[in-house]
Design a protein around this motif. Structure first.
Motif, PDB file in Angstrom:
ATOM      1  N   PHE A 459       0.861  -1.179   0.000  1.00 48.12           N
ATOM      2  CA  PHE A 459       0.000   0.000   0.000  1.00 48.12           C
ATOM      3  C   PHE A 459       0.899   1.231   0.000  1.00 48.12           C
ATOM      4  CE2 PHE A 459      -2.400   3.148   2.657  1.00 48.12           C
ATOM      5  CZ  PHE A 459      -3.386   3.427   1.709  1.00 48.12           C
ATOM      6  N   LYS A 460       0.695   2.127  -0.970  1.00 47.99           N
ATOM      7  CA  LYS A 460       1.562   3.298  -1.115  1.00 47.99           C
ATOM      8  C   LYS A 460       0.919   4.599  -0.667  1.00 47.99           C
ATOM      9  CE  LYS A 460       4.279   1.216  -4.828  1.00 47.99           C
ATOM     10  NZ  LYS A 460       4.795   1.363  -6.210  1.00 47.99           N
ATOM     11  N   GLY A 461      -0.228   4.492  -0.035  1.00 50.50           N
ATOM     12  CA  GLY A 461      -0.885   5.688   0.479  1.00 50.50           C
ATOM     13  C   GLY A 461      -2.170   5.996  -0.263  1.00 50.50           C
ATOM     14  N   LEU A 462      -3.045   6.705   0.410  1.00 51.38           N
ATOM     15  CA  LEU A 462      -4.334   7.049  -0.184  1.00 51.38           C
ATOM     16  C   LEU A 462      -4.180   8.000  -1.371  1.00 51.38           C
ATOM     17  CD1 LEU A 462      -6.689   7.743   2.880  1.00 51.38           C
ATOM     18  CD2 LEU A 462      -6.890   5.866   1.237  1.00 51.38           C
ATOM     19  N   THR A 463      -5.037   7.802  -2.350  1.00 51.94           N
ATOM     20  CA  THR A 463      -5.214   8.763  -3.431  1.00 51.94           C
ATOM     21  C   THR A 463      -6.616   9.343  -3.271  1.00 51.94           C
ATOM     22  OG1 THR A 463      -6.142   7.104  -4.917  1.00 51.94           O
ATOM     23  CG2 THR A 463      -3.742   7.385  -4.950  1.00 51.94           C
ATOM     24  N   PRO A 464      -6.933  10.467  -3.950  1.00 48.38           N
ATOM     25  CA  PRO A 464      -8.295  11.008  -3.846  1.00 48.38           C
ATOM     26  C   PRO A 464      -9.368   9.999  -4.232  1.00 48.38           C
ATOM     27  CG  PRO A 464      -6.823  12.644  -4.786  1.00 48.38           C
ATOM     28  CD  PRO A 464      -6.039  11.379  -4.672  1.00 48.38           C
ATOM     29  N   ALA A 465      -9.080   9.181  -5.245  1.00 50.07           N
ATOM     30  CA  ALA A 465     -10.070   8.181  -5.682  1.00 50.07           C
ATOM     31  C   ALA A 465     -10.275   7.116  -4.610  1.00 50.07           C
ATOM     32  CB  ALA A 465      -9.616   7.546  -6.991  1.00 50.07           C
ATOM     33  N   MET A 466      -9.173   6.661  -4.033  1.00 51.55           N
ATOM     34  CA  MET A 466      -9.270   5.645  -2.980  1.00 51.55           C
ATOM     35  C   MET A 466      -9.997   6.199  -1.748  1.00 51.55           C
ATOM     36  SD  MET A 466      -5.400   4.125  -3.271  1.00 51.55           S
ATOM     37  CE  MET A 466      -5.528   3.113  -1.819  1.00 51.55           C
ATOM     38  N   ALA A 467      -9.713   7.463  -1.413  1.00 49.28           N
ATOM     39  CA  ALA A 467     -10.377   8.083  -0.271  1.00 49.28           C
ATOM     40  C   ALA A 467     -11.884   8.190  -0.502  1.00 49.28           C
ATOM     41  CB  ALA A 467      -9.784   9.469  -0.008  1.00 49.28           C
ATOM     42  N   ALA A 468     -12.274   8.529  -1.731  1.00 49.42           N
ATOM     43  CA  ALA A 468     -13.701   8.625  -2.061  1.00 49.42           C
ATOM     44  C   ALA A 468     -14.372   7.260  -1.967  1.00 49.42           C
ATOM     45  CB  ALA A 468     -13.869   9.208  -3.464  1.00 49.42           C
ATOM     46  N   GLU A 469     -13.682   6.227  -2.439  1.00 50.97           N
ATOM     47  CA  GLU A 469     -14.233   4.860  -2.353  1.00 50.97           C
ATOM     48  C   GLU A 469     -14.399   4.437  -0.894  1.00 50.97           C
ATOM     49  OE1 GLU A 469     -11.762   2.215  -4.530  1.00 50.97           O
ATOM     50  OE2 GLU A 469     -12.115   3.180  -6.461  1.00 50.97           O
ATOM     51  N   ARG A 470     -13.427   4.779  -0.067  1.00 53.52           N
ATOM     52  CA  ARG A 470     -13.504   4.426   1.345  1.00 53.52           C
ATOM     53  C   ARG A 470     -14.675   5.129   2.027  1.00 53.52           C
ATOM     54  NH1 ARG A 470      -8.336   5.020   5.324  1.00 53.52           N
ATOM     55  NH2 ARG A 470      -7.540   3.404   3.919  1.00 53.52           N
ATOM     56  N   LEU A 471     -14.872   6.401   1.712  1.00 55.39           N
ATOM     57  CA  LEU A 471     -15.990   7.140   2.284  1.00 55.39           C
ATOM     58  C   LEU A 471     -17.330   6.528   1.880  1.00 55.39           C
ATOM     59  CD1 LEU A 471     -15.091  10.955   2.043  1.00 55.39           C
ATOM     60  CD2 LEU A 471     -15.696   9.680   4.092  1.00 55.39           C
TER      61      LEU A 471
END
Length: 505
Positions: A459-471
């Protein structure tokens, strides 16, 4: 769920004091002399406030078991998550070992016995302290509220007593050191004193441990920010008062970082005084409370990191009944015991000043943990901007970067000043610290690489897309948790609504 024991706000404040305030750190800070008053105020403004506000936002925004480890991993990825989980953890067994070395000499002062000359008895007392702390860490934090609250009260009583005795001693005998106005100004040429500045910063560390108690709090979103700010200011005032008491009895250049506070009390009231005996015994009791309170957060972070293959698998083991991270607790005891056994080497240079050598090294590892937290905070603000934030750091953009760069610089300089000899006189004291530091630093890199074996993807850290998916996933999970309504209640509501509609039309 309704019957689960919860912390009140007062318990949260007392927990902050119990976790963050450590009596044994008062003497090294006082060894700076009258300059300590300048540095305390300076670091409260430039370090404590920005650090506390960052932790308050992260702690109330990300409700996770991993605390600072999770924040750094989310922002910077597995590599840095693994590193800070190691730094955060290894500081703890080194710290336990350092405090264990205080027991035999302090007990010797209390009972008038020469315990230190008996190495077997000394080691037995030290190792007993280590494993009592390990056993205490097996309990749930909410079930150990009395330890946190009691420990906080006793610590404050000890510190305030030392301050009051200092005032009394100064009135009766005058101040032991020079109280000229010039002595209160910082002296950056005094490299020995600058080495102790890391202790002042260390004395502010630990607020993120309180965030791991969030699930046991009544209202964490409200209580965590208030507890951090109010608790931090209270702790700063307590340290200053205690440091004043120590400095009143002993000149700054003669304060022993190992036993400075105990020796100061003994100097003021006498070794046979009941006051000295009571304060010394209570001081030893606070060491148990301090280690127990820190163990809850440190062990939880180590366990959580192990589940993500950022720490060895043994740290992931937990008690099936209590859910407590017993694997991390037992490893703490093993490492602390192994470190204490170096006293078996027949060399006075090793045993003399062992407390400060181990304590200072543990402090450096703890300070290293927080350096990546500030850039991680800025990145999470950027890539996870849509996440609701109950509390927000009151600055953004360039202002936030400048304000948060200052604590990072202070952390780096404090680490360097603590373990790197800055003068020829410091070589003998700092080389052992530097050696221990380098060994455990290299060991951490090996552990990071070995722990990652078998992991399918880094895991290389959150991206905006990944953060949106998590939300979105979190929102969907919350809706899934809503219990279905009773059909009879739905019919009654519709019938009532129809009646109202008929009256309207």
């Amino acid at each position: 769920m309704s019957g689960k024991k919860k912390f009140s706000f007062m318990s949260v404040i007392l927990s902050v004091i119990c976790v963050v305030f450590v009596c044994e750190a008062a003497a090294p800070a006082a060894a700076i002399g009258n300059q300590q008053f300048f540095w305390w105020i300076f670091l409260i403004i430039t370090f404590l406030l920005p650090y506390g506000m960052v932790v308050a936002e992260l702690g109330t925004t990300y409700d996770s078991e991993g605390g600072i480890y999770d924040w750094v991993r989310d922002a910077l990825g597995d590599k840095w998550g693994a590193r800070i989980s190691w730094y955060y953890w290894i500081n703890f067994p080194l710290w336990i070992a350092s405090l264990a070395t205080l027991f035999p000499p302090t007990l010797g002062m209390v009972f008038g016995a020469d315990i230190e000359s008996n190495l077997a008895l000394t080691l037995a007392i030290e190792i007993a302290f280590v494993w009592i702390v390990v056993l205490m860490s097996f309990s749930k934090v909410s079930d150990s509220e009395w330890i946190l609250n009691g420990g906080a009260v006793l610590k404050v009583l000890v510190a305030v007593s030392v301050g009051v005795l200092g005032i009394w001693f100064a009135v009766q005998n005058g101040f032991a050191g020079d109280m000229a106005p010039a002595t209160f100004l910082p002296d950056v040429t005094n490299t020995a004193a600058l080495g102790y500045l890391s202790i002042i910063i260390f004395n502010f560390m630990g607020f993120e441990v309180v965030c791991t108690f969030a699930k046991d709090m009544e209202n964490p979103a409200r209580d965590i920010p208030k507890a951090i700010i109010l608790g931090g200011l209270a702790i700063g005032a307590i340290y200053l008062f205690c440091g004043f008491g120590i400095g009143a009895a002993i000149p700054a250049d003669q304060i022993d970082p190992d036993f400075g506070m105990i020796v100061a009390v003994m100097t003021m009231v006498g070794e046979a005084s009941p006051i000295f005996i009571i304060i010394a015994v209570v001081f030893l009791i606070t060491l148990f409370a301090n280690m127990a309170s820190w163990s809850f957060g440190v062990n939880a972070v180590a366990q959580y990191a192990a589940k993500n293959q950022n720490m060895p698998r043994v740290f992931a083991h937990e008690n099936p009944k209590t859910g407590m991270p017993t694997g991390a607790a037992i490893v703490n005891g093993i490492v602390a015991t192994a470190v204490l056994l170096i006293q078996l080497i027949p060399n006075e240079a090793i045993s003399d000043g062992l407390f400060w050598t181990l304590f200072a090294t543990s402090v450096v590892f703890l300070l290293l943990t927080y350096i990546p937290m500030f850039p991680a905070f800025l990145k999470l603000r950027k890539v996870d901007a849509n996440r609701p934030r109950v509390y927000r750091f009151p600055f953004s953009g360039t202002a936030a970067k400048v304000i948060l760069a200052i604590p990072v610089i202070e952390l780096v300089l404090a680490c360097v000043a603590t373990v790197i000899p800055l003068s020829a006189e410091e070589v003998a004291d700092k080389v052992p610290m530097l050696a221990i530091f380098v060994v455990f630093l290299i060991m951490g890199e090996v552990v990071r690489i070995v722990s990652a074996r078998g992991r399918k993807e880094e895991f290389k850290g959150l991206t905006p897309a990944m953060a949106a998916e998590r939300l979105a996933a979190e929102a969907e999970g919350e809706s899934d948790q809503i219990e279905p309504a009773d059909p009879a209640q739905i019919e009654a509501i519709l019938a009532a609504d129809d009646g109202k509609s008929e009256k309207i039309f």
